[in-house]
Design a protein around this motif. Structure first.
Motif, PDB file in Angstrom:
ATOM      1  N   LEU A   1      -8.231 -25.561 -35.492  1.00 16.85           N
ATOM      2  CA  LEU A   1      -8.407 -24.534 -34.226  1.00 16.85           C
ATOM      3  C   LEU A   1      -7.021 -23.761 -33.709  1.00 16.85           C
ATOM      4  O   LEU A   1      -7.005 -22.722 -33.433  1.00 16.85           O
ATOM      5  CB  LEU A   1      -9.215 -25.001 -33.188  1.00 16.85           C
TER       6      LEU A   1
ATOM      7  N   LEU B   1      -7.772 -20.042 -32.523  1.00 15.93           N
ATOM      8  CA  LEU B   1      -9.196 -19.928 -31.744  1.00 15.93           C
ATOM      9  C   LEU B   1      -9.630 -21.179 -30.593  1.00 15.93           C
ATOM     10  O   LEU B   1     -10.662 -21.382 -30.641  1.00 15.93           O
ATOM     11  CB  LEU B   1     -10.389 -19.894 -32.956  1.00 15.93           C
TER      12      LEU B   1
ATOM     13  N   TYR C   1     -12.194 -20.627 -28.263  1.00 19.73           N
ATOM     14  CA  TYR C   1     -13.443 -20.156 -28.785  1.00 19.73           C
ATOM     15  C   TYR C   1     -14.170 -21.340 -29.512  1.00 19.73           C
ATOM     16  O   TYR C   1     -15.091 -21.033 -29.980  1.00 19.73           O
ATOM     17  CB  TYR C   1     -13.161 -18.933 -29.629  1.00 19.73           C
TER      18      TYR C   1
ATOM     19  N   LEU D   1     -18.132 -13.601 -31.527  1.00 17.25           N
ATOM     20  CA  LEU D   1     -16.974 -13.391 -32.021  1.00 17.25           C
ATOM     21  C   LEU D   1     -16.727 -12.118 -32.539  1.00 17.25           C
ATOM     22  O   LEU D   1     -17.801 -11.629 -33.073  1.00 17.25           O
ATOM     23  CB  LEU D   1     -16.494 -14.454 -32.886  1.00 17.25           C
TER      24      LEU D   1
ATOM     25  N   GLN E   1     -12.378 -12.630 -35.736  1.00 17.71           N
ATOM     26  CA  GLN E   1     -12.229 -14.023 -35.301  1.00 17.71           C
ATOM     27  C   GLN E   1     -13.356 -14.852 -36.232  1.00 17.71           C
ATOM     28  O   GLN E   1     -13.210 -15.935 -36.473  1.00 17.71           O
ATOM     29  CB  GLN E   1     -12.882 -14.336 -33.687  1.00 17.71           C
TER      30      GLN E   1
ATOM     31  N   ARG F   1     -11.472 -15.807 -39.257  1.00 17.83           N
ATOM     32  CA  ARG F   1     -10.583 -17.022 -39.038  1.00 17.83           C
ATOM     33  C   ARG F   1     -11.360 -18.265 -38.984  1.00 17.83           C
ATOM     34  O   ARG F   1     -10.880 -19.305 -39.140  1.00 17.83           O
ATOM     35  CB  ARG F   1      -9.607 -16.797 -37.759  1.00 17.83           C
ATOM     36  N   VAL F   2     -12.608 -18.363 -38.284  1.00 17.38           N
ATOM     37  CA  VAL F   2     -13.451 -19.451 -38.319  1.00 17.38           C
ATOM     38  C   VAL F   2     -13.720 -19.805 -39.747  1.00 17.38           C
ATOM     39  O   VAL F   2     -13.630 -21.133 -40.191  1.00 17.38           O
ATOM     40  CB  VAL F   2     -14.612 -19.370 -37.587  1.00 17.38           C
TER      41      VAL F   2
END
Length: 379
Positions: A137, A142, A145, A153, A157, A160-161
């Motif tokens: 994270l 992030l 979040y 998101l 985003q 990126r997860v």
């Protein structure tokens, strides 16, 4: 050899005879019925390299990535990782991970649960999972979040997860299949630099599949340009752009004008080509015989466009008429039609907010360029 174009970083193990590749495709063939998706392809990729497979739809690039991941098996040939054959090794036993264009996030899980999923499947201890998820994270920025669901998101985003989940198991190789295709242009450009920085920070090997030449040129140490299951050329972005080895690569990478002609004279590394009703002098040209067919390729930014021919000695000058104009902000692109009917592209940098006496449609113009501005393509 004199370097071509900008050098992004001092990293070129492919030029070191003692360097061993991390990934080896050895005469790999993949057929689907009567169709050859990958046709006798050999390729080496090195540790810590950011490598791109670039080509149009149906060229075999995604099939190549899926074979490396273990989702498809080669019809013949071998794929090796760290010198060991991957034949018969299932995907979950390979020290690599794959990030898909769709991201494939679990909508009912939080961000941290999505990242932790693969670690739980591997039976990692709960405390280790917590530490690894926190690390991921932080890596992708992030942390605030962590408790949100994917639908809460933005597209960037979510991307990126998916990246954090792919990196959580610390694979030797990360495979990316069109990972930025769902993002808008500005966010895609920002994410490209984030991926580059992340790859450098982690010291991992990234292999990306894309049909976007700008994306490949921005991020990659080397690019393999693919066509119909084969590799046309493997090189750094600068060499692909400045020294393509075929008309296909020259035309696929960036904008280019190609003038067909016949060799008039060739001596040392200088060549004279009769093309499009004029004679073009080219330096650093291959040795060709008089009468050989060849093509001259030149990029639009290498051409000086003006109402009058250049008075600098040794310049090539071609006359034409402005056919189309495209204002792109930083540059203006001119399509100039020669008397032969061939269209040549030239760009003018918009260095001033207000340009005096702007060249317009249907004007007669001269295209000037030095002998080393373009190159001869014999195939």
């Amino acid at each position: 050899m004199k370097s071509l174009g900008n050098i992004r970083r001092n990293f070129d193990p492919w030029n070191d005879p003692s360097a061993r590749p991390l990934i080896e495709f050895d005469h790999v063939v993949k057929t689907f019925g009567d169709f050859n998706a990958v046709d006798d392809l050999s390729l080496d990729i090195y540790t810590r390299e950011f490598f791109a497979l670039l080509g149009p739809s149906g060229c075999g690039k995604s099939t190549l990535l899926r074979m490396l991941a273990g989702f498809e098996a080669p019809t013949s040939g071998d794929i090796r990782l760290g010198g060991q054959s991957l034949t018969g090794v299932p995907p979950y036993r390979r020290p690599l991970n794959m990030m898909f264009q769709s991201y494939a996030l679990f909508p009912h899980m939080s961000v941290e649960s999505n990242i932790a999923f693969g670690l739980k499947q591997d039976g990692m201890a709960r405390s280790e999972i917590s530490d690894r998820v926190a690390e991921m994270l932080k890596l992708v920025k992030l942390t605030p979040y962590a408790k949100r669901k994917p639908q809460q998101l933005s597209g960037g985003q979510q991307q990126r997860v998916a990246l954090a989940r792919s990196l959580a198991k610390k694979p030797k190789v990360l495979l990316l299949d069109e990972p930025l295709g769902a993002l808008d242009k500005k966010l895609r450009e920002e994410t490209q630099f984030e991926l580059m920085d992340l790859q450098q920070e982690l010291g991992l090997t990234f292999v990306i599949v894309t049909h976007d030449q700008e994306e490949a040129m921005t991020m990659s140490d080397r690019i393999a340009v693919m066509r119909a299951g084969r590799i046309e050329q493997v090189a750094t972005p600068a060499i692909l752009y400045e020294a393509p080895t075929s008309r296909y690569v020259a035309d696929f990478i960036g904008n280019v004008s190609i003038l067909e002609g016949t060799v008039e004279d060739s001596s040392s590394d200088r060549l004279r080509l009769a093309a499009e009703g004029t004679t073009i002098t080219v330096d650093n040209a291959p040795t060709l015989a008089k009468g050989d067919a060849a093509a001259f390729a030149i990029r639009p930014e290498k051409i000086q466009l003006s109402r009058r021919p250049s008075d600098l000695p040794g310049m090539n000058v071609v006359k034409g008429t402005v056919w189309d104009i495209a204002y792109l902000g930083d540059v203006t692109l001119f399509n100039v039609k020669l008397d032969s009917g061939t269209i040549v592209r030239a760009t003018v940098i918009n260095a001033q907010r207000v340009a005096p006496e702007q060249i317009g449609w249907d004007e007669e113009v001269h295209l000037s360029f030095p002998p080393d501005a373009g190159l001869i393509l014999a195939r």
